[in-house]
Design a protein around this motif. Structure first.
Motif, PDB file in Angstrom:
ATOM      1  N   LEU A  57       5.821 -10.574   2.178  1.00  0.00           N
ATOM      2  CA  LEU A  57       4.819  -9.732   2.832  1.00  0.00           C
ATOM      3  C   LEU A  57       4.988  -9.653   4.355  1.00  0.00           C
ATOM      4  O   LEU A  57       4.794  -8.568   4.922  1.00  0.00           O
ATOM      5  N   THR A  86      -1.533 -14.563  -1.177  1.00  0.00           N
ATOM      6  CA  THR A  86      -1.088 -13.226  -0.774  1.00  0.00           C
ATOM      7  C   THR A  86      -2.197 -12.459  -0.056  1.00  0.00           C
ATOM      8  O   THR A  86      -1.966 -11.858   1.000  1.00  0.00           O
ATOM      9  N   ALA A 141       5.099  -4.350  -2.783  1.00  0.00           N
ATOM     10  CA  ALA A 141       4.860  -5.280  -1.689  1.00  0.00           C
ATOM     11  C   ALA A 141       6.147  -5.794  -1.049  1.00  0.00           C
ATOM     12  O   ALA A 141       6.094  -6.424   0.008  1.00  0.00           O
TER      13      ALA A 141
END
Length: 391
Positions: A57, A86, A141
Motif C-alpha cells: 500500500l 491495511t 491495491a
C-alpha cells in the motif's frame, strides 16, 4: 513422411495461423489512445478492494491520492477483512500525503456465492453511489498510477465512447523467475483475448484487466456489476463480458504508466498466481483441460522436440519444420519482451515457460478436485453452481 514430420507440420501451420489470423495478438502496440481532453471533466470515484495489502500500500495508494485530475474525484478503499492493519495504514498514508479525499470502510465477510474481492467492490460502489459519479475506477491495491493516469483514462473513454477502458498494468519483472514467467503471462492472455478484437464494436471477444478498469457508472447499473458476476474468480473477464452483453463498448490495452508493485520473486509465488484461477478459466471442464494440455503441447513443445529428435535421428524434414515453427514462435514473443524491457535471448525459451504454464494448469485442476481450488489469502471459493443462488 514420418508421424513426427506430420505433427511438426501441423504445429508450423498453427503458428502461421496465430501469426496472421489471431488479431495480431503478438504486437505490443495497443496502448491508451491519446485524445483531446473534454471541456468538462466528469466526476469519478475510485474503488480499491484491499485484503492484507499493508506491504504494497505505501507504494500504490499515494499514487492514487496524488492524481492530477481536473474534475471531482475521491477514493474509497474497502478493507476486506485484513489482519495486517491495511485500513489503519491507508488512513495514515492519506493523512501523511494528502491529495484526493479518502474513505476507508469494511463490508464484513462475504456471503455464500460472492468472492471477497467482488463483495468489497460492491460495497465500494455502494459508498460511491451517494456521490453520483459518472465513472468508477476499479483498481487493485497493488497498482501504482502515474499522476495523469485518471485524466488519461477519462479522456480516452469520453472521446472513444467507451463504457470500459482498461489497461493491463505492467507487472514487475525483476527477479529471474519474473523475467521468465511474467512477460509470457501477458503474451498468453493476449493470445486468448486479442486486444484489437476486444475494442471492435459488435465483436464477441471480451476481456479487461482487473488492476485498472474505468467503468461508466450507468453501464455498471445496466450490466448489474458486480452482482451479475459475484462468483467469478476471473472477475475482470467476467466484467467485460457482462458489459458487452448489456450493449457496452470495451477497450483493453497495455499500460505505459500503470504498474503493479507486487513482487513475485520465487517460482512458488508465480505458480500460485497462475494456478489459483487457471482451471476456472477452463470452466472446471475436464475436456477443456485435456484440449488445453494437448494444444499447448502441439503448439509450444512439439517444435523444440522436433528439432532435437530430427537432429538425432537424421530426419531433416522434422528438424527444419520444427526450427521454422520455433523461429515464428520466438519472433512473436519479441515485442512483449521489448515491452517488458527484457533481453531477446529469452524468446527461444518460450517453450520451457509454456511447459511451466501447462504444469500450473494441471495443478490448478488437481487442487480444485482436492477442494483447494481458487484459494487466495485464506479463502477458497466453490465452483459456481455449488452455492445457493441469490435473487
Amino acid at each position: 513422411m514420418s508421424a513426427l514430420v506430420w505433427t511438426t507440420a501441423v504445429s508450423l501451420a498453427a503458428w502461421c495461423w496465430l501469426l496472421l489470423c489471431r488479431g495480431f495478438f503478438w504486437r505490443a502496440d495497443v496502448r491508451l489512445p491519446q485524445r483531446a481532453e473534454p471541456g468538462e471533466w466528469p466526476s469519478v470515484c475510485v474503488v480499491v478492494p484491499a485484503r492484507d495489502e499493508a506491504a504494497v500500500l505505501p507504494a500504490s495508494l499515494p499514487s492514487l491520492l496524488a492524481q492530477d485530475y481536473p474534475g471531482r474525484a475521491e477514493v474509497f478503499l474497502v478493507d476486506d477483512g485484513s489482519a495486517d492493519g491495511t485500513g489503519e495504514l491507508a488512513r495514515e498514508l492519506a493523512g501523511r500525503h494528502g491529495g484526493l479525499p479518502l474513505t476507508v470502510d469494511s463490508p464484513g465477510e462475504p456471503p455464500a456465492g460472492w468472492t471477497g474481492k467482488l463483495w468489497a467492490v460492491r460495497h465500494g460502489i455502494g459508498l460511491a453511489g451517494a456521490r453520483g459519479p459518472e465513472y468508477l475506477l476499479l483498481t487493485d491495491a497493488d497498482i501504482a498510477h502515474a499522476p495523469d493516469s485518471l485524466r488519461s483514462l477519462v479522456a480516452a473513454a469520453r472521446a472513444g465512447g467507451y463504457d470500459v477502458v482498461s489497461q493491463m498494468a505492467r507487472l514487475r519483472a525483476d527477479s529471474p523467475w519474473e523475467r521468465l514467467v511474467v512477460p509470457a503471462f501477458v503474451y498468453f492472455f493476449a493470445q486468448l483475448y486479442p486486444f484489437r478484437w476486444i475494442g471492435r464494436r459488435g465483436a464477441r471477444t471480451a476481456a479487461a484487466a482487473g488492476g485498472c478498469v474505468l467503468l461508466r457508472a450507468d453501464t455498471a447499473r445496466r450490466a448489474r456489476i458486480p452482482d451479475a458476476i459475484r462468483h467469478a474468480v476471473i472477475d475482470d473477464v467476467a466484467l467485460a463480458r457482462a458489459v458487452k452483453a448489456a450493449g457496452g463498448h470495451v477497450w483493453l490495452g497495455l499500460a505505459d504508466r500503470v504498474d503493479s508493485v507486487r513482487p513475485y520473486p520465487r517460482l512458488h509465488d508465480l505458480w500460485r498466481m497462475v494456478s489459483r484461477s487457471a482451471y476456472a478459466q477452463l470452466r472446471h471442464n475436464p475436456l477443456l483441460l485435456l484440449g488445453t494440455v494437448a494444444g499447448l503441447a502441439l503448439v509450444y513443445l512439439v517444435p523444440p522436440v522436433a528439432v532435437a529428435a530430427g537432429a538425432l535421428a537424421g530426419d531433416g524434414a522434422a528438424a527444419a519444420a520444427g526450427g521454422a515453427a520455433w523461429a515464428v514462435m520466438a519472433a512473436t514473443y519479441l515485442p512483449m519482451l521489448r515491452y517488458y524491457r527484457q533481453p531477446r535471448w529469452l524468446a527461444p525459451l518460450l517453450p520451457f515457460t509454456a511447459f511451466l504454464y501447462l504444469l500450473m494448469t494441471v495443478d490448478s485442476a488437481v487442487q480444485h478436485y482436492r477442494g483447494r481450488g481458487a484459494a487466495w489469502k485464506g479463502r477458497t471459493y466453490a465452483r459456481p453452481g455449488t452455492v445457493p443462488d441469490e435473487g
